[in-house]
Enzyme design. Structure first.
Site, PDB file in Angstrom:
ATOM      1  CG  ASP A  48      -1.675   1.200   1.350  1.00 44.52           C
ATOM      2  OD1 ASP A  48      -3.061   1.008   1.018  1.00 44.52           O
ATOM      3  OD2 ASP A  48      -1.444   2.237   1.711  1.00 44.52           O
ATOM      4  CE1 TYR A  53       0.626   8.160   2.765  1.00 46.63           C
ATOM      5  CE2 TYR A  53       0.776   5.828   1.717  1.00 46.63           C
ATOM      6  CZ  TYR A  53       0.052   6.840   2.556  1.00 46.63           C
ATOM      7  OH  TYR A  53      -0.997   6.585   3.186  1.00 46.63           O
ATOM      8  CG  ASN A 171      -8.859   9.102   5.520  1.00 46.08           C
ATOM      9  OD1 ASN A 171      -8.699   8.636   6.788  1.00 46.08           O
ATOM     10  ND2 ASN A 171      -7.660   8.982   4.622  1.00 46.08           N
TER      11      ASN A 171
END
Length: 331
Positions: A48, A53, A171
């Site tokens: 993942d 990131y 989210n």
């Protein structure tokens, strides 16, 4: 490595997924490669990442480093086809320096889920990863500013183009998830098969204002809709179960603080000591034992030592009485 179904897709994914969030920044390349080698060598196959990131370690990091590192690992090992690869779009931050300096928040800068944004984001992710498709593509943070129809139609196009096999959402509140599913059913668009939310043994306190933490309502929703698989991120709450200093000062605990959490932490500490394991290993084993709904535990280790602490939880058997004790704990 045990597997669980991914919704009703027919896919089986590793129940312990490896989050690559810090690879290429806080975790150096050699250590990241070693972690990936050990995970896949042990039978793990669910990786993942996300396009954003990871910008928060600071300059020169700006986002994209994790995907780029994975691209180099795939090129080195040739193991792209051995893993189920997930990435995310929508939470790219254009000016990390402004966030780190406190002039704005990350949420104020999120790229969002506009149609052009998602198309360009996935293309950029595929380039960094060095692949022609991912297996699962998430909307990273639910975007209330963009009409859902716009995002869902574009996502359907990305599936049709072969750039991702499946879709997920992260989210997001339950009412929005239901709206997404209704629109997909109405228009014949592919619906999400994975829901990635923060989820751990501790329970969100009633006053916590967090869209990201699974609550009882969302668990009930998932029990009623087995075409969605819960991918539980931060199951170890950044190491807070084993580190009192992190429990005292880390923002990850803001959603959990209270008497219920104190009681559950005490129960975990006692039972872990009796079993001769760490608190974190017991909590991870508890999550891996859940069946209704089944869950994927997504760990995000920063160091090889942190990674090595997780797999033993796969072999930790918790009997019915011990699970009942853990479940009953609380104020």
């Amino acid at each position: 490595m045990r597997t669980v179904p991914l919704g009703r897709t027919g896919e089986q994914v590793s129940q312990l997924a490896l989050g690559c969030m810090l690879m290429g920044t806080s975790t150096g390349e050699a250590e990241s490669f070693e972690m990936l080698d050990r995970y896949v060598g042990a039978g793990g196959a669910f990786l993942d990442t996300a396009d954003c990131y990871a910008w928060w370690p600071g300059p020169p990091a700006t986002g994209g480093e994790s995907e780029s590192l994975l691209g180099r690992w795939f090129a080195r090992t040739g193991r792209r086809d051995d893993v189920f690869l997930a990435t995310k779009g929508g939470a790219w931050v254009a000016d990390p320096a402004a966030v780190l300096a406190g002039r704005t928040t990350a949420a104020e800068q999120y790229a969002g889920a506009g149609g052009d944004t998602l198309r360009h984001a996935l293309d950029a992710s595929l380039t960094r990863l060095g692949v022609d498709h991912v297996d699962l593509y998430y909307v990273h943070v639910d975007d209330l500013r963009t009409p859902l129809e716009e995002a869902l139609e574009v996502l359907a196009g990305l599936v049709a183009a072969g750039k991702t096999r499946y879709l997920g959402w992260s989210n997001v509140q339950t009412w929005r998830l239901e709206r997404i599913r209704q629109l997909c059913a109405r228009h014949g668009w592919p619906a999400p098969v994975a829901l990635q939310q923060e989820h751990s043994y501790l329970r969100k306190h009633p006053g916590a204002d967090s869209l990201s933490v699974v609550d009882d309502e969302q668990l009930r929703y998932l029990r009623a809709h087995d075409d969605l698989t819960l991918v539980a991120y931060s199951p170890l709450l950044k190491g807070a179960y084993d580190d009192p200093a992190k429990r005292a000062g880390h923002h990850v605990m803001h959603s959990y603080a209270g008497a219920d959490t104190d009681a559950r932490l005490a129960t975990v500490a006692k039972l872990a000591a009796d079993l001769g394991v760490t608190n974190g290993q017991l909590v991870l084993a508890w999550l891996l034992h859940q069946r209704d709904p089944r869950r994927v535990a997504l760990i995000g280790p920063r160091t090889l030592q942190q990674y090595e602490a997780a797999p033993p939880a796969l072999d930790l058997h918790l009997d019915a009485d011990l699970l009942a004790t853990l479940d009953a704990a609380g104020a």
